[in-house]
Design a protein around this motif. Sequence first.
Motif, PDB file in Angstrom:
ATOM      1  N   LEU A 284       0.839  -1.274   0.037  1.00  0.00           N
ATOM      2  CA  LEU A 284       0.050  -0.092  -0.072  1.00  0.00           C
ATOM      3  C   LEU A 284       0.663   1.322  -0.049  1.00  0.00           C
ATOM      4  O   LEU A 284       0.396   2.323  -0.237  1.00  0.00           O
ATOM      5  CB  LEU A 284      -0.797   0.107   1.249  1.00  0.00           C
ATOM      6  N   ASN A 285       2.040   1.107   0.356  1.00  0.00           N
ATOM      7  CA  ASN A 285       2.913   2.358   0.266  1.00  0.00           C
ATOM      8  C   ASN A 285       2.530   3.132   1.310  1.00  0.00           C
ATOM      9  O   ASN A 285       2.451   4.566   1.114  1.00  0.00           O
ATOM     10  CB  ASN A 285       3.223   3.005  -1.154  1.00  0.00           C
ATOM     11  N   ALA A 286       1.980   2.680   2.341  1.00  0.00           N
ATOM     12  CA  ALA A 286       1.190   3.383   3.331  1.00  0.00           C
ATOM     13  C   ALA A 286       2.516   4.118   4.392  1.00  0.00           C
ATOM     14  O   ALA A 286       3.237   3.430   4.848  1.00  0.00           O
ATOM     15  CB  ALA A 286       0.337   2.692   4.453  1.00  0.00           C
ATOM     16  N   THR A 287       2.416   5.441   4.255  1.00  0.00           N
ATOM     17  CA  THR A 287       2.951   6.224   5.220  1.00  0.00           C
ATOM     18  C   THR A 287       2.150   7.190   6.261  1.00  0.00           C
ATOM     19  O   THR A 287       1.485   8.090   5.874  1.00  0.00           O
ATOM     20  CB  THR A 287       3.773   7.277   4.462  1.00  0.00           C
ATOM     21  N   PRO A 288       2.107   6.769   7.382  1.00  0.00           N
ATOM     22  CA  PRO A 288       2.481   5.392   8.004  1.00  0.00           C
ATOM     23  C   PRO A 288       1.213   4.437   8.026  1.00  0.00           C
ATOM     24  O   PRO A 288       0.180   4.727   7.806  1.00  0.00           O
ATOM     25  CB  PRO A 288       2.778   5.823   9.460  1.00  0.00           C
ATOM     26  N   LEU A 289       1.537   3.172   8.506  1.00  0.00           N
ATOM     27  CA  LEU A 289       0.464   1.953   8.632  1.00  0.00           C
ATOM     28  C   LEU A 289       0.419   2.193  10.228  1.00  0.00           C
ATOM     29  O   LEU A 289       1.301   2.188  11.107  1.00  0.00           O
ATOM     30  CB  LEU A 289       1.051   0.764   8.172  1.00  0.00           C
ATOM     31  N   VAL A 290      -0.918   2.522  10.677  1.00  0.00           N
ATOM     32  CA  VAL A 290      -1.115   2.926  12.082  1.00  0.00           C
ATOM     33  C   VAL A 290      -2.283   1.736  12.700  1.00  0.00           C
ATOM     34  O   VAL A 290      -3.103   1.311  11.812  1.00  0.00           O
ATOM     35  CB  VAL A 290      -1.534   4.264  12.443  1.00  0.00           C
TER      36      VAL A 290
END
Length: 135
Positions: A92-98
């Motif tokens: 997901l290229n998540a910035t950030p994954l929380v």
Amino acid sequence: MLTEAETLTPELETLLARAMFPDPGRIGRTLEEYRSDPERHVFAWVVDGRPVSAAGLRQHGEAVEVLHLGTSAGEEGRGHARALLRALAAHLNATPLVAETDDNAVGFYRRAGFEVTPAPPQGGRPRYRCTLTPS
């Protein structure tokens, strides 16, 4: 192997329900939100053709929040959930994954490489905000 669920199967429902408050009505409502809310997604970690861990997410813009994370009974402690979260962060290229969690799961998130900070308590119980930034 990481897969995104196109439909919420009974197998995936069972995995997600393992991470929910054990109230059948509440579980049913939450599962319905995964079916109807376009910001909610379910991903699974599949081993030998069957899902062994599932993550329910809410994606709003670039932010991705882990709402539920469940692993099959008998598969816990084998690294499936950790592998699922790491693969999700990369995919997901998540910035950030929380994620927000309690005392029961905060150690898991620490071991999985998340940075842990205190969050506002709920119901008089400590809560933690866990953040994983992909490398």
